[in-house]
Design an enzyme around this catalytic site. Structure first.
Site, PDB file in Angstrom:
ATOM      1  N   SER A 136     -11.866   1.374  -1.746  1.00 16.74           N
ATOM      2  CA  SER A 136     -13.360   0.947  -2.571  1.00 16.74           C
ATOM      3  C   SER A 136     -14.152  -0.233  -1.914  1.00 16.74           C
ATOM      4  O   SER A 136     -13.756  -1.281  -0.835  1.00 16.74           O
ATOM      5  CB  SER A 136     -12.687   0.730  -3.858  1.00 16.74           C
ATOM      6  OG  SER A 136     -13.823  -0.612  -4.489  1.00 16.74           O
ATOM      7  N   TYR A 149      -7.723  -3.602  -9.935  1.00 14.11           N
ATOM      8  CA  TYR A 149      -8.147  -2.567  -9.290  1.00 14.11           C
ATOM      9  C   TYR A 149      -8.908  -3.173  -8.343  1.00 14.11           C
ATOM     10  O   TYR A 149      -8.087  -2.935  -7.216  1.00 14.11           O
ATOM     11  CB  TYR A 149      -9.310  -2.497 -10.505  1.00 14.11           C
ATOM     12  CG  TYR A 149      -9.937  -1.226  -9.575  1.00 14.11           C
ATOM     13  CD1 TYR A 149      -9.413  -0.044  -9.577  1.00 14.11           C
ATOM     14  CD2 TYR A 149     -11.045  -1.451  -8.374  1.00 14.11           C
ATOM     15  CE1 TYR A 149     -10.444   1.411  -8.776  1.00 14.11           C
ATOM     16  CE2 TYR A 149     -11.662  -0.382  -7.805  1.00 14.11           C
ATOM     17  CZ  TYR A 149     -11.732   1.046  -8.058  1.00 14.11           C
ATOM     18  OH  TYR A 149     -11.742   2.389  -7.680  1.00 14.11           O
TER      19      TYR A 149
END
Length: 242
Positions: A136, A149
């Site tokens: 990501s 995250y």
């Protein structure tokens, strides 16, 4: 282009995983598609132009991981590409957080991808195959409300670089793909209503990527000549500023 080669995709029940499985199938690959929501994989198998093996797979469970890899090799005789896509995003402030959500993210996003690599690597070494890690932009730039995250995605990057250094001389390529904002179910994982609203507002403010955009990037990297290693691909929506 990919006729007969074997691809195992985790988190294949929706979003990027489903799109990637379908893209490889369209290229002629034999695909093993794994997910916890195994019922959804039947729909994927019906849509795929080629042969698809559906796997009830929980990447946080090492026994499930080993069984999925073994079933893939038993069915197809080899494993050429592993696409580690399974992940959850449970964003929110660090203060007052439910730390059980932290554990779930670390176990799924980071440990899960590690377990998959560990189980698949003997077969990938034999095949001179490829590991694709779906990371990501959060694995490149940390931001408020996505600390854990982001930590899992930074961890994937570190693990992947160490893996690359260990196996590249043996012909195994390691690819890290870092998507920006993609229109998937990932934002719906958030249990915090404020985080879901923030994600919806962000999506409304830009032309978001589609899962197929990331699948195309994965296929591009894997289908390069053997002497070409595309180790990192960062893909953002044109409208995304950071």
């Amino acid at each position: 282009m990919f006729n007969g080669r074997v691809v195992l995709v985790t988190g294949a029940s929706s979003g990027i995983g489903e799109a990637t499985a379908l893209a490889f199938s369209a290229e002629g690959a034999r695909v093993a598609a794994g997910a916890r929501r195994a019922d959804r994989l039947e729909s994927l198998a019906r849509k795929a132009p080629g042969e698809v093996l559906t796997l009830d797979l929980d990447v946080t469970d090492q026994e499930s991981v080993r069984a999925a890899v073994a079933a893939t090799v038993e069915r197809f005789g080899a494993l050429d590409v592993l696409v580690n896509n399974a992940g959850v995003m449970l964003n929110g402030p660090i203060a007052g957080a439910d730390t059980a959500e932290w554990t779930r993210m670390v176990e799924t996003n980071l440990l899960g991808s590690m377990y998959m690599v560990h189980a698949a690597l003997p077969h990938l070494l034999k095949a001179k195959g490829t590991v694709v890690q779906i990371s990501s932009t959060s694995g490149r730039v940390a931001s408020a409300y996505s600390g854990v995250y982001g930590a899992t995605k930074f961890g994937i990057t570190a693990f992947s670089e160490a893996l690359r250094q260990e196996v590249t001389a043996q012909g195994v390529r390691v690819v890290v793909v870092e998507p920006g904002f993609v229109a998937t179910e990932l934002i719906s994982h958030n249990t915090d209503p404020a985080m879901r609203a923030l994600a919806r507002d962000m999506a409304a403010a830009m032309r978001t990527l589609q899962p197929e955009d990331i699948a195309n990037a994965v296929v591009y990297a894997v289908t390069q000549p053997e002497h070409v290693a595309v180790n990192e691909i960062l893909v953002r929506p044109t409208d995304q500023t950071r």
